[in-house]
Design an enzyme around this catalytic site. Structure first.
Site, PDB file in Angstrom:
ATOM      1  N   LYS A 233       0.838  -1.215   0.000  1.00 22.41           N
ATOM      2  CA  LYS A 233       0.000   0.000   0.000  1.00 22.41           C
ATOM      3  C   LYS A 233       0.866   1.256   0.000  1.00 22.41           C
ATOM      4  O   LYS A 233       0.675   2.167  -0.803  1.00 22.41           O
ATOM      5  CB  LYS A 233      -0.900  -0.009   1.234  1.00 22.41           C
ATOM      6  N   ASN A 234       1.848   1.293   0.919  1.00 23.14           N
ATOM      7  CA  ASN A 234       2.584   2.553   1.113  1.00 23.14           C
ATOM      8  C   ASN A 234       3.624   2.809   0.039  1.00 23.14           C
ATOM      9  O   ASN A 234       4.166   3.910  -0.042  1.00 23.14           O
ATOM     10  CB  ASN A 234       3.184   2.604   2.520  1.00 23.14           C
TER      11      ASN A 234
ATOM     12  N   CYS B  74      -5.062   8.283   9.187  1.00 23.69           N
ATOM     13  CA  CYS B  74      -5.453   7.647  10.451  1.00 23.69           C
ATOM     14  C   CYS B  74      -5.149   8.573  11.631  1.00 23.69           C
ATOM     15  O   CYS B  74      -4.139   9.256  11.657  1.00 23.69           O
ATOM     16  CB  CYS B  74      -4.692   6.342  10.641  1.00 23.69           C
TER      17      CYS B  74
ATOM     18  N   ARG C 260       0.823  14.255  13.318  1.00 21.25           N
ATOM     19  CA  ARG C 260       1.294  13.988  11.954  1.00 21.25           C
ATOM     20  C   ARG C 260       1.533  15.278  11.153  1.00 21.25           C
ATOM     21  O   ARG C 260       0.903  15.528  10.128  1.00 21.25           O
ATOM     22  CB  ARG C 260       0.325  13.061  11.219  1.00 21.25           C
TER      23      ARG C 260
ATOM     24  N   ASP D 207       3.541   0.102  12.278  1.00 21.50           N
ATOM     25  CA  ASP D 207       2.260  -0.376  11.711  1.00 21.50           C
ATOM     26  C   ASP D 207       1.907  -1.776  12.190  1.00 21.50           C
ATOM     27  O   ASP D 207       0.770  -2.221  12.010  1.00 21.50           O
ATOM     28  CB  ASP D 207       2.312  -0.358  10.183  1.00 21.50           C
TER      29      ASP D 207
ATOM     30  N   ARG E   6      -9.222   0.326   3.673  1.00 24.68           N
ATOM     31  CA  ARG E   6      -8.253   1.277   3.110  1.00 24.68           C
ATOM     32  C   ARG E   6      -6.919   0.609   2.812  1.00 24.68           C
ATOM     33  O   ARG E   6      -6.185   1.041   1.933  1.00 24.68           O
ATOM     34  CB  ARG E   6      -7.993   2.416   4.096  1.00 24.68           C
TER      35      ARG E   6
HETATM   36  C1  EPZ Z   1       3.995   6.599   6.607  1.00 20.37           C
HETATM   37  O1  EPZ Z   1       3.318   7.653   7.260  1.00 20.37           O
HETATM   38  C2  EPZ Z   1       2.948   5.509   6.436  1.00 20.37           C
HETATM   39  N1  EPZ Z   1       1.852   6.027   5.629  1.00 20.37           N
HETATM   40  C3  EPZ Z   1       2.431   5.064   7.799  1.00 20.37           C
HETATM   41  O2  EPZ Z   1       1.575   3.960   7.587  1.00 20.37           O
HETATM   42  C4  EPZ Z   1       3.604   4.592   8.656  1.00 20.37           C
HETATM   43  O3  EPZ Z   1       3.121   4.292   9.944  1.00 20.37           O
HETATM   44  C5  EPZ Z   1       4.659   5.685   8.732  1.00 20.37           C
HETATM   45  O4  EPZ Z   1       5.066   6.074   7.412  1.00 20.37           O
HETATM   46  C6  EPZ Z   1       5.900   5.227   9.492  1.00 20.37           C
HETATM   47  O5  EPZ Z   1       6.425   4.085   8.878  1.00 20.37           O
HETATM   48  C7  EPZ Z   1       2.027   6.114   4.288  1.00 20.37           C
HETATM   49  O6  EPZ Z   1       3.066   5.767   3.759  1.00 20.37           O
HETATM   50  C8  EPZ Z   1       0.871   6.641   3.501  1.00 20.37           C
HETATM   51  P1  EPZ Z   1       6.373   9.550   8.895  1.00 20.37           P
HETATM   52  P2  EPZ Z   1       4.014   9.105   7.360  1.00 20.37           P
HETATM   53  O7  EPZ Z   1       6.448  10.818   8.142  1.00 20.37           O
HETATM   54  O8  EPZ Z   1       4.807   9.356   6.142  1.00 20.37           O
HETATM   55  C9  EPZ Z   1       6.712  12.745  12.348  1.00 20.37           C
HETATM   56  C10 EPZ Z   1      -0.354   2.700   7.735  1.00 20.37           C
HETATM   57  O9  EPZ Z   1      -0.951   2.171   8.674  1.00 20.37           O
HETATM   58  N2  EPZ Z   1       6.790  13.731  11.259  1.00 20.37           N
HETATM   59  O10 EPZ Z   1       7.449   8.515   8.733  1.00 20.37           O
HETATM   60  O11 EPZ Z   1       2.992  10.072   7.771  1.00 20.37           O
HETATM   61  C11 EPZ Z   1       5.355  12.074  12.431  1.00 20.37           C
HETATM   62  O12 EPZ Z   1       4.457  12.865  13.200  1.00 20.37           O
HETATM   63  C12 EPZ Z   1       0.175   4.104   7.885  1.00 20.37           C
HETATM   64  O13 EPZ Z   1      -0.125   2.170   6.619  1.00 20.37           O
HETATM   65  C13 EPZ Z   1       7.074  15.062  11.569  1.00 20.37           C
HETATM   66  O14 EPZ Z   1       7.249  15.416  12.729  1.00 20.37           O
HETATM   67  O15 EPZ Z   1       4.996   8.842   8.593  1.00 20.37           O
HETATM   68  C14 EPZ Z   1       5.679  10.770  13.096  1.00 20.37           C
HETATM   69  O16 EPZ Z   1       5.764  10.978  14.494  1.00 20.37           O
HETATM   70  C15 EPZ Z   1      -0.089   4.668   9.271  1.00 20.37           C
HETATM   71  N3  EPZ Z   1       7.157  15.959  10.556  1.00 20.37           N
HETATM   72  C16 EPZ Z   1       7.080  10.436  12.562  1.00 20.37           C
HETATM   73  O17 EPZ Z   1       7.607  11.668  12.058  1.00 20.37           O
HETATM   74  C17 EPZ Z   1       6.973  15.613   9.247  1.00 20.37           C
HETATM   75  O18 EPZ Z   1       7.075  16.494   8.357  1.00 20.37           O
HETATM   76  C18 EPZ Z   1       7.082   9.428  11.423  1.00 20.37           C
HETATM   77  O19 EPZ Z   1       6.176   9.897  10.448  1.00 20.37           O
HETATM   78  C19 EPZ Z   1       6.683  14.268   8.948  1.00 20.37           C
HETATM   79  C20 EPZ Z   1       6.600  13.342   9.965  1.00 20.37           C
END
Ligand code: EPZ
Length: 422
Positions: free
Chosen positions: A22-23, A117, A122, A309, A401
């Protein structure tokens, strides 16, 4: 509204084939915008989030066509709108990838602030930091991110937080920037590598994906291509955990075992047998459990650490383990919404900020449950399959989803699961 009715206590047995990631798919589909030519994308999962991204691209003027084998032929050359806002976009976290793709190709974009989610705040500050470093003017107005640039110039970008989304988004925009971009402290998830491989298949020059430092030589002419998305690491892990939670014996086909090392290690630590092999065509992992698992401790970390995840499905498994398990959720600040639901089944879990202490109970019992997010939904399915008695799970649109045909796949493994349309 549909809901699941699950009668637990049955060992899962047999084989299941994992769908496309998916991702990875949610990033690769928008990334095709960068080449402006027709691409054939294979092994995409037939899930709601992919359908939404396809609809968004169609609404922007791209041509989207499904081939008989389920592949997607995408021709972005007709895109005539760079502003995507509204419900469809804001409901999807991955809509932020349109920012990097549109900026990289057209040097302008207006995207509704992403949804996704409810597992924490985020923010997208790192995405914005990266785009600004490449020379884009970015403002957040009226619930949307507005970005534009005369031109994009390669830059050195250090991510304050290891972010999958920011790493991928900046990689896409950097492909459209002149010169070299370096992303330091980059995310190393399998889907980051998959997107980089796709960009290179289109003629980009991205090196180092899968390590902390990714180097992109931008400004190259890109072309259409055919690309198959990798298998879904999180779907595979979910089925591994479900097999273990039901004391089952399941072969999981179409996996990349190295992507699953963290989950395999934790299951083996709990006393579950995990073996891997290949049948000459594709790799498989076999999970066999014949006794009550031992408690283990989990700390979620960026890849190759234990994936956030799978934290929720893993807690459903540990709820009936022997002893006390500690789970620390280091990635998202609010990813324990499945815990009150597990408590309805008899789980004994104590929360303190980002740490959950799970006192293993003999067994869980079926109950009426409500999914709060995608992976919480998966956790409730795992718990219901392992529990004695019948459970119902509502809000399964969250599960739709991210998991392709999940009830059919579980039914084929012997689960008593029914999707009931109200
Ligand atoms: C991706 O989310 C995935 N979603 C998530 O999967 C997954 O849990 C996550 O990566 C971590 O592996 C998709 O790919 C669509 P991050 P993403 O940016 O990109 C903080 C699922 O169930 N952060 O790696 O949103 C953030 O708040 C979903 O498939 C900032 O602070 O995750 C988090 O605490 C849920 N500033 C951490 O970093 C930013 O600009 C990791 O977030 C971006 C992120």
């Amino acid at each position: 509204m549909a809901y699941y009715k699950i009668t637990g206590g049955k060992r899962l047995e047999g084989a299941v084939t994992i769908s496309g990631a998916k991702n990875a798919a949610l990033a690769i589909i928008p990334a095709a915008i960068l080449c402006g030519e027709s691409c054939l994308l294979e092994n995409l999962p037939a899930i709601e989030d992919v359908r939404i991204v396809e609809q968004i691209l169609q609404s922007m003027g791209a041509e989207v066509e499904h081939t008989p084998d389920g592949s997607l032929r995408l021709d972005p050359s007709g895109i005539n709108s760079y502003s995507v806002t509204g419900e469809m976009v804001s409901s999807l976290r991955a809509s932020y990838y349109l920012l990097g793709a549109l900026l990289g190709r057209y040097k302008k974009a207006e995207i509704a602030l992403p949804g996704g989610c409810a597992i924490g705040q985020r923010p997208i500050d790192q995405h914005i930091k990266g785009m600004r470093a490449l020379g884009a003017d970015i403002v957040i107005q009226g619930g949307a991110v507005k970005a534009s640039a005369e031109k994009l110039v390669g830059a050195e970008i250090y991510l304050d937080v290891v972010s999958v989304g920011a790493t991928i988004n900046i990689m896409m925009a950097a492909v459209g920037a002149e010169g070299t971009t370096i992303i330091a402290n980059a995310a190393k998830e399998p889907h980051v590598v998959d997107v980089a491989n796709f960009l290179n298949m289109m003629g980009a020059n991205v090196k180092g994906a899968g390590t902390d430092v990714i180097r992109i030589q931008g400004g190259r002419k890109l072309h259409g291509c055919t690309y198959a998305v990798i298998p879904d690491q999180i779907e595979a892990g979910t089925f591994m955990i479900a097999a273990a939670a039901t004391g089952g014996d399941v072969v999981i086909n179409n996996v990349i075992p190295t992507h699953l090392e963290a989950i395999s290690a934790k299951l083996m630590e709990s006393g579950v047998s995990v073996t891997e092999g290949d049948d000459g065509r594709e790799f498989f992992i076999r999970v066999t459990a014949d006794k009550r698992p031992r408690a283990v401790n989990i700390k979620t970390l960026p890849y190759p650490g234990f994936p956030t995840d799978l934290q929720q499905p893993m807690m459903a498994f540990l709820a009936a383990a022997q002893g006390n398990s500690f789970v620390v959720e280091n990635i998202f600040e609010d990813r324990f919404n499945h815990v009150p639901e597990l408590a309805k089944m008899g789980a004994n879990i104590h929360l303190n900020a980002r740490t959950a202490m799970i006192e293993g109970v003999e067994k869980l019992y079926g109950a009426p449950l409500v999914a709060s997010d995608l992976r919480a939904g998966a956790a409730l399915i795992v718990a219901a399959l392992a529990a004695e008695g019948t459970s119902t799970i509502r809000n399964i649109r969250f599960i739709d989803r991210g998991y392709e045909f999940i009830e059919h796949k579980f039914k084929a493994l012997g689960a008593d699961i029914e999707r009931i349309e109200e």
